[in-house]
Design a protein around this motif. Sequence first.
Motif, PDB file in Angstrom:
ATOM      1  N   PRO A 173      13.334  45.440  25.107  1.00 26.19           N
ATOM      2  CA  PRO A 173      13.613  45.464  23.671  1.00 26.19           C
ATOM      3  C   PRO A 173      14.598  46.450  23.260  1.00 26.19           C
ATOM      4  O   PRO A 173      14.917  47.509  24.112  1.00 26.19           O
ATOM      5  N   LEU A 174      15.404  46.210  22.311  1.00 30.27           N
ATOM      6  CA  LEU A 174      16.443  46.933  21.933  1.00 30.27           C
ATOM      7  C   LEU A 174      16.003  48.226  21.146  1.00 30.27           C
ATOM      8  O   LEU A 174      15.257  48.192  20.183  1.00 30.27           O
ATOM      9  N   VAL A 175      16.314  49.273  21.771  1.00 27.42           N
ATOM     10  CA  VAL A 175      16.201  50.547  21.137  1.00 27.42           C
ATOM     11  C   VAL A 175      17.437  51.406  20.791  1.00 27.42           C
ATOM     12  O   VAL A 175      18.048  51.725  21.425  1.00 27.42           O
ATOM     13  N   PHE A 176      17.942  51.563  19.434  1.00 26.70           N
ATOM     14  CA  PHE A 176      18.797  52.117  19.167  1.00 26.70           C
ATOM     15  C   PHE A 176      18.984  53.657  19.115  1.00 26.70           C
ATOM     16  O   PHE A 176      17.867  54.312  18.755  1.00 26.70           O
ATOM     17  N   PRO A 177      20.014  54.246  19.295  1.00 22.68           N
ATOM     18  CA  PRO A 177      19.989  55.871  19.476  1.00 22.68           C
ATOM     19  C   PRO A 177      20.047  56.360  17.918  1.00 22.68           C
ATOM     20  O   PRO A 177      20.242  55.374  16.992  1.00 22.68           O
ATOM     21  N   HIS A 178      20.125  57.751  17.858  1.00 23.02           N
ATOM     22  CA  HIS A 178      20.318  58.244  16.580  1.00 23.02           C
ATOM     23  C   HIS A 178      21.158  57.793  15.688  1.00 23.02           C
ATOM     24  O   HIS A 178      20.757  57.674  14.493  1.00 23.02           O
ATOM     25  N   SER A 179      22.598  57.562  16.096  1.00 17.68           N
ATOM     26  CA  SER A 179      23.554  57.245  15.218  1.00 17.68           C
ATOM     27  C   SER A 179      24.411  56.417  16.123  1.00 17.68           C
ATOM     28  O   SER A 179      24.593  56.764  17.141  1.00 17.68           O
ATOM     29  N   PHE A 180      25.069  55.387  15.268  1.00 15.48           N
ATOM     30  CA  PHE A 180      25.970  54.421  15.813  1.00 15.48           C
ATOM     31  C   PHE A 180      27.580  55.082  15.641  1.00 15.48           C
ATOM     32  O   PHE A 180      28.425  54.799  16.239  1.00 15.48           O
ATOM     33  N   ASP A 181      27.538  55.952  14.753  1.00 19.30           N
ATOM     34  CA  ASP A 181      28.775  56.809  14.369  1.00 19.30           C
ATOM     35  C   ASP A 181      29.116  57.743  15.337  1.00 19.30           C
ATOM     36  O   ASP A 181      28.282  58.691  15.710  1.00 19.30           O
ATOM     37  N   GLY A 182      30.335  57.635  15.960  1.00 19.70           N
ATOM     38  CA  GLY A 182      30.561  58.556  17.056  1.00 19.70           C
ATOM     39  C   GLY A 182      30.710  59.867  16.800  1.00 19.70           C
ATOM     40  O   GLY A 182      30.280  60.769  17.580  1.00 19.70           O
ATOM     41  N   ALA A 183      31.576  60.407  15.609  1.00 18.54           N
ATOM     42  CA  ALA A 183      31.653  61.573  15.320  1.00 18.54           C
ATOM     43  C   ALA A 183      30.274  62.306  15.080  1.00 18.54           C
ATOM     44  O   ALA A 183      30.232  63.306  15.216  1.00 18.54           O
ATOM     45  N   THR A 184      29.243  61.546  14.284  1.00 17.95           N
ATOM     46  CA  THR A 184      28.150  62.250  14.123  1.00 17.95           C
ATOM     47  C   THR A 184      27.278  62.330  15.290  1.00 17.95           C
ATOM     48  O   THR A 184      26.843  63.564  15.548  1.00 17.95           O
ATOM     49  N   ALA A 185      27.238  61.449  16.154  1.00 15.28           N
ATOM     50  CA  ALA A 185      26.783  61.845  17.378  1.00 15.28           C
ATOM     51  C   ALA A 185      27.234  63.060  18.412  1.00 15.28           C
ATOM     52  O   ALA A 185      26.719  63.593  18.931  1.00 15.28           O
ATOM     53  N   MET A 186      28.678  62.850  18.148  1.00 14.11           N
ATOM     54  CA  MET A 186      29.465  63.951  19.054  1.00 14.11           C
ATOM     55  C   MET A 186      29.218  65.384  18.634  1.00 14.11           C
ATOM     56  O   MET A 186      28.847  66.333  19.241  1.00 14.11           O
ATOM     57  N   ASN A 187      29.383  65.365  17.129  1.00 14.26           N
ATOM     58  CA  ASN A 187      29.066  66.861  16.707  1.00 14.26           C
ATOM     59  C   ASN A 187      27.550  67.172  16.949  1.00 14.26           C
ATOM     60  O   ASN A 187      27.339  68.502  17.247  1.00 14.26           O
ATOM     61  N   ARG A 188      26.632  66.406  16.783  1.00 15.95           N
ATOM     62  CA  ARG A 188      25.349  66.822  17.289  1.00 15.95           C
ATOM     63  C   ARG A 188      25.167  67.089  18.728  1.00 15.95           C
ATOM     64  O   ARG A 188      24.502  68.357  19.080  1.00 15.95           O
ATOM     65  N   PHE A 189      25.933  66.611  19.361  1.00 21.84           N
ATOM     66  CA  PHE A 189      25.702  66.846  21.061  1.00 21.84           C
ATOM     67  C   PHE A 189      26.591  68.131  21.292  1.00 21.84           C
ATOM     68  O   PHE A 189      25.913  68.942  21.903  1.00 21.84           O
ATOM     69  N   ARG A 190      27.553  68.341  20.639  1.00 22.90           N
ATOM     70  CA  ARG A 190      28.337  69.511  20.939  1.00 22.90           C
ATOM     71  C   ARG A 190      27.646  70.692  20.318  1.00 22.90           C
ATOM     72  O   ARG A 190      27.800  71.754  20.901  1.00 22.90           O
ATOM     73  N   ASP A 191      27.081  70.438  19.146  1.00 22.85           N
ATOM     74  CA  ASP A 191      26.119  71.757  18.572  1.00 22.85           C
ATOM     75  C   ASP A 191      25.109  72.033  19.548  1.00 22.85           C
ATOM     76  O   ASP A 191      24.494  73.120  19.623  1.00 22.85           O
ATOM     77  N   ALA A 192      24.571  71.036  20.041  1.00 26.68           N
ATOM     78  CA  ALA A 192      23.220  71.203  21.026  1.00 26.68           C
ATOM     79  C   ALA A 192      23.702  71.943  21.941  1.00 26.68           C
ATOM     80  O   ALA A 192      22.854  73.015  22.788  1.00 26.68           O
ATOM     81  N   ILE A 193      24.950  71.749  22.543  1.00 28.10           N
ATOM     82  CA  ILE A 193      25.438  72.497  23.828  1.00 28.10           C
ATOM     83  C   ILE A 193      25.429  73.894  23.341  1.00 28.10           C
ATOM     84  O   ILE A 193      25.160  74.775  24.215  1.00 28.10           O
ATOM     85  N   ASN A 194      26.275  73.996  22.381  1.00 25.48           N
ATOM     86  CA  ASN A 194      26.632  75.176  21.903  1.00 25.48           C
ATOM     87  C   ASN A 194      25.312  76.047  21.478  1.00 25.48           C
ATOM     88  O   ASN A 194      25.216  77.308  21.923  1.00 25.48           O
ATOM     89  N   LYS A 195      23.812  75.591  21.091  1.00 20.50           N
ATOM     90  CA  LYS A 195      22.958  76.360  20.826  1.00 20.50           C
ATOM     91  C   LYS A 195      22.443  76.801  22.164  1.00 20.50           C
ATOM     92  O   LYS A 195      21.434  77.625  22.178  1.00 20.50           O
ATOM     93  N   LEU A 196      22.699  76.269  23.464  1.00 18.33           N
ATOM     94  CA  LEU A 196      22.178  76.598  24.582  1.00 18.33           C
ATOM     95  C   LEU A 196      22.620  77.882  24.966  1.00 18.33           C
ATOM     96  O   LEU A 196      22.081  78.538  25.893  1.00 18.33           O
ATOM     97  N   GLY A 197      23.662  78.352  24.158  1.00 18.45           N
ATOM     98  CA  GLY A 197      24.321  79.617  24.768  1.00 18.45           C
ATOM     99  C   GLY A 197      25.544  79.535  25.485  1.00 18.45           C
ATOM    100  O   GLY A 197      25.856  78.518  26.230  1.00 18.45           O
TER     101      GLY A 197
END
Lengths: 205, 174
Positions: free
Chosen positions: A167-191
């Motif tokens: 079954p097709l299950v799509f991720p949070h966003s297809f927009d690269g910048a949206t996904a990248m900003n969220r990923f990078r912020d999450a890494i940053n929050k890890l300290g």
Amino acid sequence: MLERRTLVDRLLRHRPDNALTVSSLGSPTWDIASTGDNPLHFGFIGAMGQAAPFALGLAMAEPNKRVVLFAGDGELLMSLGILATIANKAPANLAIVSLDNESYGETGGQSTATAGPTDLEAVAKACGFSQTCTATSEEALDAVCDQVWTAKGPAFINLKIVCGPSPLVFPHSFDGATAMNRFRDAINKLGQTQGSYGRSNESEI
Amino acid sequence: MSISCDWPQAIIGVLLSQNVDLVAHVPDAGHAALIRLAEGHDQIDVVTLTSEEEGVGLLCGAWAGGRNGVLLMQSSGVGNCINALALPEICRIPFLTIVSMRGEWEEFVPWQIPMGLATPKVFEAMHVEVFRATEEQHVAETVDAAGDFAFTTRRSAAVLLSQQMLGAKQFKEG
């Protein structure tokens, strides 16, 4: 042969809280999305062949976090050279999980070279990966979990999976910048980690 | 400034000021001195690639983890990167590359001409801003401008080091 959604779900249950995961375009990204949303995951939806180089760069920038790439056989075959580059840099925190269904599943199931004589584990081993293995059954899955999340890398875990639609299950966003900003912020929050995060001179204006 | 200024050393200084501590490359004679300096620098990680497009993904992943990098390649490698350049563009990741040009001034190997002529057009087509350095004394400021463009606006920038400045490759026996 393993069922891809079952095995991805089982492997991710053992995921350490500070692990970073990456998936290659197509089915691996839908597989990870099917297990739930995690901001510490970045899923490719294009740029075929770039997921393993991306994972190497991430592993070099975050040497104290586990980085695990989930990649299809077609993706890995497109950039086999990166396996030599990775082995040459030998990041101890990087593992590649190859989801090898021996076919281009997104485009009609055409056979890849792994349906023929090509053995991706053997390629990784010959390139110089310190840990390699192949699993084809559920029983073997528990044994590879350590290689995925904790064993000294670079590790290459080749999982032979059944070819067929999921079954097709799509991720949070297809927009690269949206996904990248969220990923990078999450890494940053890890300290901050030793010698890694916080050196960018990017202006956050 | 003297005509024989040490532009590779000047580039290293600019890169460090831009917080670039990761240098990925497929070697070229025009980059040899810069690569040697990077390899000898204890703050810089150097990654030798098997093909140029690996450098695009590598630097993007490193940036996601907080590191800035630069890709060094010859103009013939630019064509290898085309589809990969979608990654920094669509994800708004800064991407900086320094390209040693072939197929220009005094080139005598015809095989270098097609990609040499196409390099700026390929970059333009993939929305990579092109900065040209044609004189040694302007190399450092050109790399600095390209780095500022890339890292502060999160876009892709390429510095082209002209063959007129680098000198056409000489084939030597022995």
